[in-house]
Write an enzyme that holds these catalytic residues in place. Sequence first.
Site, short mmCIF file in Angstrom:
data_model
loop_
_atom_site.label_atom_id
_atom_site.label_comp_id
_atom_site.label_asym_id
_atom_site.label_seq_id
_atom_site.Cartn_x
_atom_site.Cartn_y
_atom_site.Cartn_z
N THR A 156 0.86 -1.19 0.00
CA THR A 156 0.00 0.00 0.00
C THR A 156 0.90 1.23 0.00
O THR A 156 1.66 1.44 0.96
CB THR A 156 -0.91 0.01 1.24
OG1 THR A 156 -1.66 -1.20 1.26
CG2 THR A 156 -1.86 1.20 1.20
N LYS A 164 -7.48 1.60 -2.73
CA LYS A 164 -7.03 1.09 -1.43
C LYS A 164 -7.14 2.18 -0.35
O LYS A 164 -7.46 1.91 0.81
CB LYS A 164 -5.59 0.59 -1.55
CG LYS A 164 -4.96 0.10 -0.27
CD LYS A 164 -5.53 -1.22 0.22
CE LYS A 164 -5.12 -1.46 1.65
NZ LYS A 164 -4.58 -2.71 1.99
N LYS A 170 0.63 4.83 8.32
CA LYS A 170 1.25 5.23 7.03
C LYS A 170 0.17 5.38 5.96
O LYS A 170 0.17 6.35 5.19
CB LYS A 170 2.29 4.16 6.67
CG LYS A 170 2.89 4.19 5.30
CD LYS A 170 2.33 3.17 4.31
CE LYS A 170 2.28 1.73 4.71
NZ LYS A 170 1.66 0.83 3.76
P1 NAP Z 1 5.47 -6.75 7.37
O1 NAP Z 1 5.03 -8.03 7.97
O2 NAP Z 1 6.08 -5.70 8.24
O3 NAP Z 1 6.49 -7.10 6.15
C1 NAP Z 1 7.13 -6.11 5.44
C2 NAP Z 1 8.01 -6.75 4.38
O4 NAP Z 1 8.64 -5.71 3.59
C3 NAP Z 1 9.15 -7.60 4.97
O5 NAP Z 1 9.40 -8.71 4.13
C4 NAP Z 1 10.31 -6.62 4.95
O6 NAP Z 1 11.59 -7.24 4.94
C5 NAP Z 1 10.05 -5.92 3.62
N1 NAP Z 1 10.72 -4.61 3.54
C6 NAP Z 1 10.41 -3.50 4.24
N2 NAP Z 1 11.22 -2.49 3.87
C7 NAP Z 1 12.05 -2.96 2.92
C8 NAP Z 1 13.10 -2.40 2.15
N3 NAP Z 1 13.46 -1.11 2.30
N4 NAP Z 1 13.73 -3.18 1.26
C9 NAP Z 1 13.37 -4.48 1.12
N5 NAP Z 1 12.38 -5.08 1.80
C10 NAP Z 1 11.73 -4.32 2.70
O7 NAP Z 1 4.25 -6.00 6.63
P2 NAP Z 1 2.93 -6.63 5.96
O8 NAP Z 1 1.85 -6.63 6.98
O9 NAP Z 1 3.28 -7.87 5.21
O10 NAP Z 1 2.58 -5.44 4.93
C11 NAP Z 1 3.24 -5.30 3.68
C12 NAP Z 1 2.45 -4.32 2.82
O11 NAP Z 1 1.12 -4.81 2.63
C13 NAP Z 1 2.31 -2.93 3.46
O12 NAP Z 1 2.34 -1.94 2.46
C14 NAP Z 1 0.93 -2.99 4.12
O13 NAP Z 1 0.37 -1.70 4.28
C15 NAP Z 1 0.18 -3.86 3.13
N6 NAP Z 1 -0.97 -4.61 3.67
C16 NAP Z 1 -0.92 -5.25 4.88
C17 NAP Z 1 -2.03 -5.96 5.33
C18 NAP Z 1 -2.03 -6.70 6.65
O14 NAP Z 1 -3.14 -7.07 7.12
N7 NAP Z 1 -0.89 -6.99 7.26
C19 NAP Z 1 -3.19 -6.04 4.54
C20 NAP Z 1 -3.19 -5.41 3.31
C21 NAP Z 1 -2.08 -4.71 2.87
P3 NAP Z 1 12.27 -7.72 6.33
O15 NAP Z 1 11.76 -9.11 6.57
O16 NAP Z 1 13.73 -7.67 6.05
O17 NAP Z 1 11.86 -6.73 7.40
#
Ligand code: NAP
Length: 294
Positions: free
Chosen positions: A98, A173, A241
């Site tokens: 997102t 979104k 965010k």
């Molecule tokens: P998360 O569990 O915190 O995972 C984030 C991922 O991004 C990890 O694999 C992290 O790597 C990687 N990452 C972050 N910064 C990076 C960088 N600078 N370079 C390379 N890799 C990087 O977050 P999430 O919940 O999966 O969310 C991911 C996205 O989906 C976000 O944009 C969020 O808003 C969206 N989203 C989330 C949900 C939900 O329910 N969780 C639902 C819909 C959409 P590391 O493992 O090294 O930290």
Amino acid sequence: MSDASTTVGVIGLGAMGAPMASNLARAGLLAAVWNRTTSKADVFFAEFGVVRASDPADLARRCDVVLTCVSADGDLLDVIDALLPGLSAGKIVVDTSTVQPATAIEIAQRLEKLGCGFLDAPVSGGVEGAKQGTLAIMVGGAAATLERARPVLNAIGKRIAHMGPAGNGQATKAVNQIMCAGINHAVTEALAFAEDQGLPLDKVIDVVSGGAAGNWFLEKRGPTMVRWEFNPGFKLALHYKDLAICKAIAEQRGVILPVVEMTLEQYRRLIDAGYGDEDISALYREKRKLFDNE
Ligand code: NAP
């Protein structure tokens, strides 16, 4: 690009990316993974035997479609920079993070110069939807690119909507995230009220879920929030965010959105208190405080 021949690489094996990658592996589409923290890619190698790419460019060279799922705008732009040396004409990047619509438009323009397709394809449905492969996917980009990438999206989602040109997936979104903020307030506030009334909370959640106020968040997060369990789920700092994106878009129109403002303020307090990595249902902490008047 057909179901059988498409190869997919996933970048970002976090709470959402990992279950999406698992579903792609089960569909026979996953060729490679890359994650900044390499131990998460090792888990995939152990479970599915997929290639652990040495860097994003290596992953791009091995796949037809690159699916990204990282935290925020700056992270996505860094990953795109790192992908570029491995991208060539005909490849497609599908971003499920997102981010701001403007970021999606910028990336689409950069990739178009290389002859690559780009879809902004943010998702909704939580970690549960990602695990079950039932995500709602809001897609911006060329219709022809979506058709080529559809077998990949079919493996991770159930409702796939083409919203228009690049950026429109992210704009949709933003709509979703404003609604989630309002629902979070309604559910946490109502359950804090129920607890203060001394009602049996499991029964409240069950019966209300069956009526006009029933909703996904109440069913999935109600039972855990009333036990003060706030494991993500969806990290509060990530929703913060997203709402900052919504605020910026509204401000461009000269509009202040009350739900967005109120949620940003209360999330800021929670983040400052160290709860940013908890699930968004941690808003319950703030709502319960309203009743601490003895
Ligand atoms: P998360 O569990 O915190 O995972 C984030 C991922 O991004 C990890 O694999 C992290 O790597 C990687 N990452 C972050 N910064 C990076 C960088 N600078 N370079 C390379 N890799 C990087 O977050 P999430 O919940 O999966 O969310 C991911 C996205 O989906 C976000 O944009 C969020 O808003 C969206 N989203 C989330 C949900 C939900 O329910 N969780 C639902 C819909 C959409 P590391 O493992 O090294 O930290």
